[in-house]
Design an enzyme around this catalytic site. Structure first.
Site, PDB file in Angstrom:
ATOM      1  N   LEU A  48      39.156   5.861 -10.524  1.00  0.00           N
ATOM      2  CA  LEU A  48      38.536   5.764  -9.206  1.00  0.00           C
ATOM      3  C   LEU A  48      37.448   6.820  -9.228  1.00  0.00           C
ATOM      4  O   LEU A  48      37.721   7.968  -9.582  1.00  0.00           O
ATOM      5  CB  LEU A  48      39.529   6.083  -8.085  1.00  0.00           C
ATOM      6  CG  LEU A  48      40.485   4.990  -7.643  1.00  0.00           C
ATOM      7  CD1 LEU A  48      41.459   5.541  -6.597  1.00  0.00           C
ATOM      8  CD2 LEU A  48      39.743   3.798  -7.085  1.00  0.00           C
ATOM      9  N   ASP A  49      36.222   6.460  -8.883  1.00  0.00           N
ATOM     10  CA  ASP A  49      35.156   7.457  -8.950  1.00  0.00           C
ATOM     11  C   ASP A  49      35.373   8.552  -7.910  1.00  0.00           C
ATOM     12  O   ASP A  49      36.235   8.449  -7.041  1.00  0.00           O
ATOM     13  CB  ASP A  49      33.767   6.822  -8.887  1.00  0.00           C
ATOM     14  CG  ASP A  49      33.453   6.154  -7.565  1.00  0.00           C
ATOM     15  OD1 ASP A  49      33.864   6.668  -6.505  1.00  0.00           O
ATOM     16  OD2 ASP A  49      32.760   5.128  -7.580  1.00  0.00           O
ATOM     17  N   GLU A  50      34.606   9.597  -8.025  1.00  0.00           N
ATOM     18  CA  GLU A  50      34.775  10.786  -7.182  1.00  0.00           C
ATOM     19  C   GLU A  50      34.747  10.465  -5.691  1.00  0.00           C
ATOM     20  O   GLU A  50      35.485  11.036  -4.904  1.00  0.00           O
ATOM     21  CB  GLU A  50      33.673  11.791  -7.537  1.00  0.00           C
ATOM     22  CG  GLU A  50      33.803  13.119  -6.864  1.00  0.00           C
ATOM     23  CD  GLU A  50      32.718  14.107  -7.280  1.00  0.00           C
ATOM     24  OE1 GLU A  50      32.820  15.273  -6.886  1.00  0.00           O
ATOM     25  OE2 GLU A  50      31.769  13.700  -7.999  1.00  0.00           O
TER      26      GLU A  50
END
Length: 189
Positions: A48-50
């Site tokens: 999951l990206d930042e």
């Protein structure tokens, strides 16, 4: 035989989906290791990206990780977008849209998409002031996971993603978890 560990975590907004930072330019980033004690060799299953939040599975079992990231397992996202979702936008998402993946055009596989009326299960977090225009929520369920795919899909239909929460991976769900919660799970799908 080695005993493997399995966890589900509610990845908070602003954290990277990793435990060790190997890049100088990202030294100040928040890592999953700050959220608790984990076994040696633990890894995130997928990413999951930042700026994304929600369900992330962790394991020491490479076979489990490979199975979960395969195209046999559904991943469900609840997405706040900039603008009002229309039926034709839902239809386009369901049928597949053209996005860029590693500089090449890619047609997303057909998926499930719908307007999300009830967002009471989503933890409140300020995104932007209402005076900046309407927002709407939708649910998107995919079986693939290209880099920033859901964000690229909503942008393609003219509705940039403002907030992205993964709520389900296969049979694993967030349930009543809150950001930074960690729960041991079984590897039974």
């Amino acid at each position: 035989m080695q005993q493997h560990s399995y966890f589900k975590i509610y990845k908070p907004y602003g954290y990277l989906s990793q435990f060790i930072n190997h890049q100088n330019k990202r030294r100040s980033k928040k890592l999953l290791s700050a959220l608790g004690e984990f076994p040696e060799h633990i890894m995130a299953v997928g990413r999951l990206d930042e700026k994304s939040e929600g369900l992330l599975l962790l394991t020491t079992d490479g076979k489990f990780s490979h199975h979960i990231t395969s195209q046999h397992i559904e991943k469900e996202y609840h997405v706040m977008v900039d603008g009002e979702i229309k039926p034709e936008g839902i239809l386009a998402l369901e049928q597949g849209v053209d996005i860029s993946v590693e500089g090449k055009q890619y047609r997303t596989k057909p998926c499930k998409a719908a307007i999300l009326e009830d967002t009471s299960h989503i933890v409140e977090r300020f995104v932007r002031d209402e005076r900046h225009g309407k927002t709407s929520w939708l649910t998107i369920t995919i079986t693939e996971g290209k880099f920033r795919q859901v964000r690229k899909m909503t942008a393609k239909i003219g509705l940039p993603t403002l907030r992205l929460v993964r709520v389900r991976i296969g049979n694993y769900t967030l349930e009543t978890m809150q950001p930074a919660d960690i729960k041991p799970i079984s590897s039974e799908m």
